[in-house]
Design a protein around this motif. Structure first.
Motif, short mmCIF file in Angstrom:
data_model
loop_
_atom_site.label_atom_id
_atom_site.label_comp_id
_atom_site.label_asym_id
_atom_site.label_seq_id
_atom_site.Cartn_x
_atom_site.Cartn_y
_atom_site.Cartn_z
N ASP A 83 0.84 -1.40 -0.08
CA ASP A 83 0.03 -0.07 -0.07
C ASP A 83 0.81 1.22 0.33
O ASP A 83 1.49 1.48 1.03
CB ASP A 83 -0.98 -0.08 1.22
N THR A 84 1.11 1.75 -1.05
CA THR A 84 1.93 3.06 -1.29
C THR A 84 1.50 4.26 -0.43
O THR A 84 2.27 5.16 -0.27
CB THR A 84 2.13 3.40 -2.70
N HIS A 85 0.17 4.26 -0.12
CA HIS A 85 -0.38 5.57 0.54
C HIS A 85 0.16 5.44 2.20
O HIS A 85 0.59 6.52 2.83
CB HIS A 85 -1.91 5.52 0.36
N ASN A 86 -0.30 4.14 2.72
CA ASN A 86 0.03 4.03 4.08
C ASN A 86 1.29 3.37 4.42
O ASN A 86 1.65 3.34 5.53
CB ASN A 86 -1.14 3.18 4.62
N ARG A 87 1.87 2.94 3.36
CA ARG A 87 3.21 2.37 3.41
C ARG A 87 3.37 1.14 4.33
O ARG A 87 4.13 1.17 5.23
CB ARG A 87 4.32 3.62 3.89
N VAL A 88 2.43 0.27 3.93
CA VAL A 88 2.35 -0.89 4.74
C VAL A 88 2.12 -2.12 3.66
O VAL A 88 1.70 -1.92 2.92
CB VAL A 88 1.05 -1.11 5.71
N ILE A 89 2.65 -3.48 3.95
CA ILE A 89 2.39 -4.48 3.36
C ILE A 89 0.88 -4.68 3.43
O ILE A 89 0.45 -4.91 4.61
CB ILE A 89 3.27 -5.62 3.58
N VAL A 90 0.24 -5.00 2.29
CA VAL A 90 -1.47 -5.52 2.45
C VAL A 90 -1.26 -7.22 2.70
O VAL A 90 -1.88 -7.60 3.72
CB VAL A 90 -2.18 -4.98 1.19
N SER A 91 -0.68 -7.86 1.93
CA SER A 91 -0.67 -9.20 2.00
C SER A 91 0.58 -9.76 1.10
O SER A 91 1.11 -9.07 0.21
CB SER A 91 -1.87 -9.57 1.31
N ASN A 92 0.88 -11.04 1.66
CA ASN A 92 1.92 -12.09 1.10
C ASN A 92 1.19 -13.18 0.72
O ASN A 92 1.91 -14.20 0.50
CB ASN A 92 3.23 -11.97 1.48
N ASP A 93 0.05 -13.14 0.66
CA ASP A 93 -0.89 -14.60 0.39
C ASP A 93 -1.13 -14.53 -0.84
O ASP A 93 -2.08 -13.68 -1.62
CB ASP A 93 -2.09 -14.35 1.46
N ALA A 94 -0.69 -15.55 -1.75
CA ALA A 94 -0.72 -15.38 -3.12
C ALA A 94 -2.21 -15.67 -3.73
O ALA A 94 -2.68 -15.32 -4.67
CB ALA A 94 0.00 -16.78 -3.53
#
Length: 296
Positions: A116-127
């Motif tokens: 998430d480039t807005h909040n600068r967090v990883i949303v998911s790494n679940d394929a």
């Protein structure tokens, strides 16, 4: 259809294509049973925290990783090139590492990763979740009229997806880690039976779930590519694919003829990725030359 896969909710390493102990999001118990560990980040698009918005998300993938390859294909099939940006870790591994360091300092980075480039967090790494969410939550932005998870076929798609995971995606990677000859032989037999069943299914239909491309076809395609160009040399599978499965081979080449599939497929990088990423299986990092591609 039987399976030896169990789903667990306790803590486990993140599913990542570049993790030797979990090379395909798969772990194995001492008794030989397959375990599917949960992804480290499990946010979902289309929620209040992560609404579907154009220009907000960045997808990190690898040319060689079948699990992240699904997301790259889905993004193109849905026409989201101008909606969700993409970065290949093969070309810029530092960018992927920076994203993971921002969230989990010292944790091994993996693909796919949705940022998430807005909040600068990883949303998911679940394929599974990333591909599904790209397929169903961005219809207002899509430039193509394609439904990879149509309501009328969802039960069938879910069923075949589970079968593919248990009998194709997981088994082949467990096979590559198997050093005992007897078990290796049994797993080879299991994989051949699975391919035979798929060949029979595709003798009666164009795609896995009928006459339209669905999420299940994306999942199977990425494995069929690797069955042809990477698995025999790296995992010692010595399978009869593709010549022994005429319907399955015609199906795979038919999907490759679709630009959204072929443009996200790089045979050379796939072979190199498997040779190097799975170097712990071999004393020397030898990249097999492979036979000439027969996909065109």
């Amino acid at each position: 259809m039987t399976t030896n896969v169990s789903r667990r909710s306790d803590s486990a390493p993140a599913a990542s294509c570049d993790m030797p102990d979990s090379a395909a999001g798969v772990l194995r118990r001492p008794d030989g049973s397959i375990v599917r560990p949960p992804a480290r980040f499990q946010g979902r698009l289309g929620t209040a925290s992560f609404p579907a918005e154009a220009g907000r998300y960045q997808l990190f993938v690898s040319w060689g990783c079948s699990w992240s390859n699904r997301a790259a294909i889905t993004r193109k099939l849905k026409g989201l090139e101008d909606v969700v940006s993409i970065s290949y870790s093969d070309d810029d591994p530092a960018a992927l590492r920076a994203v993971w360091e921002a969230m989990e300092p010292g944790h091994r980075a993996g693909v796919p990763t949705l940022w998430d480039t807005h909040n600068r967090v990883i949303v998911s790494n679940d394929a599974d979740a990333i591909s599904r969410d790209l397929a169903i939550h961005f219809d207002e932005f899509t430039t193509r009229d394609i439904d990879l998870y149509p309501a009328a076929l969802r039960a069938d798609i879910d069923e075949i997806n589970e079968w593919l995971y248990d009998n194709i995606h997981s088994v082949i990677h467990i096979l590559g880690h198997e050093a005992r000859e007897e078990n290796h032989r049994d797993l080879i037999t299991d994989s051949l039976h699975a391919l035979t069943e798929l060949d029979r299914r595709l003798a009666e239909r164009t795609y896995l779930n009928g006459d339209v491309i669905t999420e299940s076809d994306v999942r199977l395609y990425v494995s069929l590519v690797r069955f042809e160009c990477a698995y025999p040399g790296i995992f010692e599978t010595n399978v009869r694919y593709p010549n022994g499965y005429p319907h399955l081979w015609a199906y795979a080449r038919g999907l490759y003829a679709v630009p959204e599939f072929s443009s996200t497929t790089n045979f050379e990088v796939i072979r190199r990725n498997f040779a190097i990423a799975f170097a712990f299986l071999r004393e020397h990092q030898v990249v097999p030359g492979g036979r000439p591609s027969r996909w065109d």
